[in-house]
Design an enzyme around this catalytic site. Structure first.
Site, PDB file in Angstrom:
ATOM      1  N   ASP A 244       0.893  -1.335   0.087  1.00  0.00           N
ATOM      2  CA  ASP A 244      -0.199  -0.108   0.129  1.00  0.00           C
ATOM      3  C   ASP A 244       1.024   1.454   0.125  1.00  0.00           C
ATOM      4  OD1 ASP A 244       0.440  -0.880   2.664  1.00  0.00           O
ATOM      5  OD2 ASP A 244      -0.404   0.705   3.478  1.00  0.00           O
TER       6      ASP A 244
ATOM      7  N   GLU B 195      -0.039  -1.250   5.719  1.00  0.00           N
ATOM      8  CA  GLU B 195       1.023  -0.773   6.731  1.00  0.00           C
ATOM      9  C   GLU B 195       0.750   0.397   6.942  1.00  0.00           C
ATOM     10  OE1 GLU B 195       4.826   0.733   7.801  1.00  0.00           O
ATOM     11  OE2 GLU B 195       3.691   1.194   5.939  1.00  0.00           O
ATOM     12  N   GLU B 196       0.498   1.314   6.052  1.00  0.00           N
ATOM     13  CA  GLU B 196       0.518   2.715   6.358  1.00  0.00           C
ATOM     14  C   GLU B 196      -0.650   3.322   7.268  1.00  0.00           C
ATOM     15  OE1 GLU B 196       2.623   4.650   5.082  1.00  0.00           O
ATOM     16  OE2 GLU B 196       3.629   3.809   3.300  1.00  0.00           O
TER      17      GLU B 196
ATOM     18  N   HIS C  76       6.241   9.760   1.201  1.00  0.00           N
ATOM     19  CA  HIS C  76       5.235  10.522   1.392  1.00  0.00           C
ATOM     20  C   HIS C  76       5.059  11.835   1.109  1.00  0.00           C
ATOM     21  CE1 HIS C  76       3.907   7.840   4.961  1.00  0.00           C
ATOM     22  NE2 HIS C  76       4.432   7.041   4.241  1.00  0.00           N
TER      23      HIS C  76
END
Length: 357
Positions: free
Chosen positions: A37, A102-103, A326
């Site tokens: 993800d 995971e994020e 990010h």
């Protein structure tokens, strides 16, 4: 504290894992884990290249997820392929994990563990600039909804702007962040970080009409803490701060902040020096790079925490050089990615053992 209540529908979303088992296992077992993800791109117009175009410029490959962490997923895959292409097979069991979410929650890796995934060591090639992570922060994520008092803007004093109230709440949370950051002197290594607690307000939305004093505002964020701290205790401290806001600022007596815990609520971990797994990784890293393996701290959530804290498995977070993860124009350094791939291959060969096919 896990699995965490999901923030998305998992109906058509799942992990993909592959296992290699030698006919007669004689080596140690290994999990290679990576998440698939990615975070949102923000406005694509501000990227130098379209965020999902995967454009190469010199030594850098640009794209959302290029560094965090599709590069690591590729490194795991090609490291295993390299061992086989060289004419060898592993003597210990290996599990290749491609995990989701995971994020936000860590539920992908948590689900893999709950389904029985275990090994003598875990390696997760997150973007670490070719360091191995020796500690990470615990993280809790939250949603807070603040109420105001609706009114017409011709009589602003008769109302309370929920948006302004939200910023007052955020200011008090910054005070909490400063208090938690002041504790860093008690935690070796974290004292060298500028902001280990790192309060971040990631989303905010509020109001109903441009010409009305807004009634409601909701914002979401995260805050960190230290390895060894119980998430429940930090969450209780956070809740107490919200409960006391009305007495600290009379403007907030009507704000009625409502808290929801969303996403990650996990403890941090420490990888103590001297494990056999880190020693093997350091040897492989030196063979490829000619340099000693540096240890560093990441003030963020890592899936390695699940294996460390809930399974007591030595977990190595080690991956390539990246920029702007990010952020806008995220990219991964391709020569670094090749070095990491070689290092993972040598580490897996040393850790699991190899024999000619």
């Amino acid at each position: 504290m896990w699995p965490i209540p999901a923030t998305i529908d998992y109906a058509d979303t799942f992990n993909v894992s592959g296992r290699k088992r030698p006919q007669a296992a004689s080596g140690r077992s290994l999990i290679l884990n990576a998440h698939v993800d990615v975070v949102p791109t923000a406005d694509p117009a501000y990227w130098t290249h379209a965020p999902f175009a995967a454009v190469r410029e010199g030594d850098w490959l640009f794209g959302r997820g290029a560094g965090d962490m599709k590069a690591g997923l590729a490194a795991n895959l090609f490291a295993v392929d390299a061992i086989e292409a060289a004419g060898f097979e592993l003597q210990g069991p290996l599990e290749f994990q491609s995990v989701i979410d995971e994020e936000v929650t860590g539920n992908g890796t948590a689900a893999a563990i709950l389904r029985g995934a275990t090994a003598d060591a875990v390696l997760i090639p997150e973007p670490t600039d070719e360091d191995v992570v020796c500690a990470n922060s615990g993280v809790i994520k939250f949603r807070i909804t603040v109420q105001g008092v609706s009114a017409h803007p011709r009589e602003p004093d008769s109302g309370l702007s929920a948006i302004e109230a939200a910023f007052l709440v955020i200011n008090e949370l910054k005070v909490l962040e400063a208090r938690w950051n002041a504790e860093k002197i008690e935690h070796a290594g974290f004292d060298r970080l500028a902001n280990p607690a790192s309060l971040n307000i990631g989303t905010i939305q509020g109001g109903e009409w441009p010409a009305s004093i807004p009634f409601e505002c909701t914002f979401e964020g995260r805050i960190g803490f230290y390895p060894g701290d119980e998430p429940a205790e930090r969450m209780a401290s956070f809740e107490k701060t919200l409960q006391e806001l009305g007495s600290l600022d009379p403007r907030l007596s009507k704000a009625n902040p409502r808290l929801q815990w969303i996403g990650t609520c996990q403890a941090g971990y420490r990888l103590e020096p001297g494990t056999d797994a880190e020693t093997a990784l350091a040897s492989a890293h030196r063979s490829v790079t000619g340099r000693s393996l540096n240890r560093s701290i990441m003030a963020c959530y890592l899936d390695a925490a699940l294996y460390m804290n809930h399974c007591e498995i030595p977990s190595l977070t080690y991956g390539p050089l990246t920029k702007n993860i990010h952020g806008i124009d995220e990219c991964v350094n391709l020569p670094s990615l090749k070095r990491v791939t070689q290092t993972i291959a040598l580490f897996a060969a040393e850790w699991c053992g190899i024999s000619p096919k």
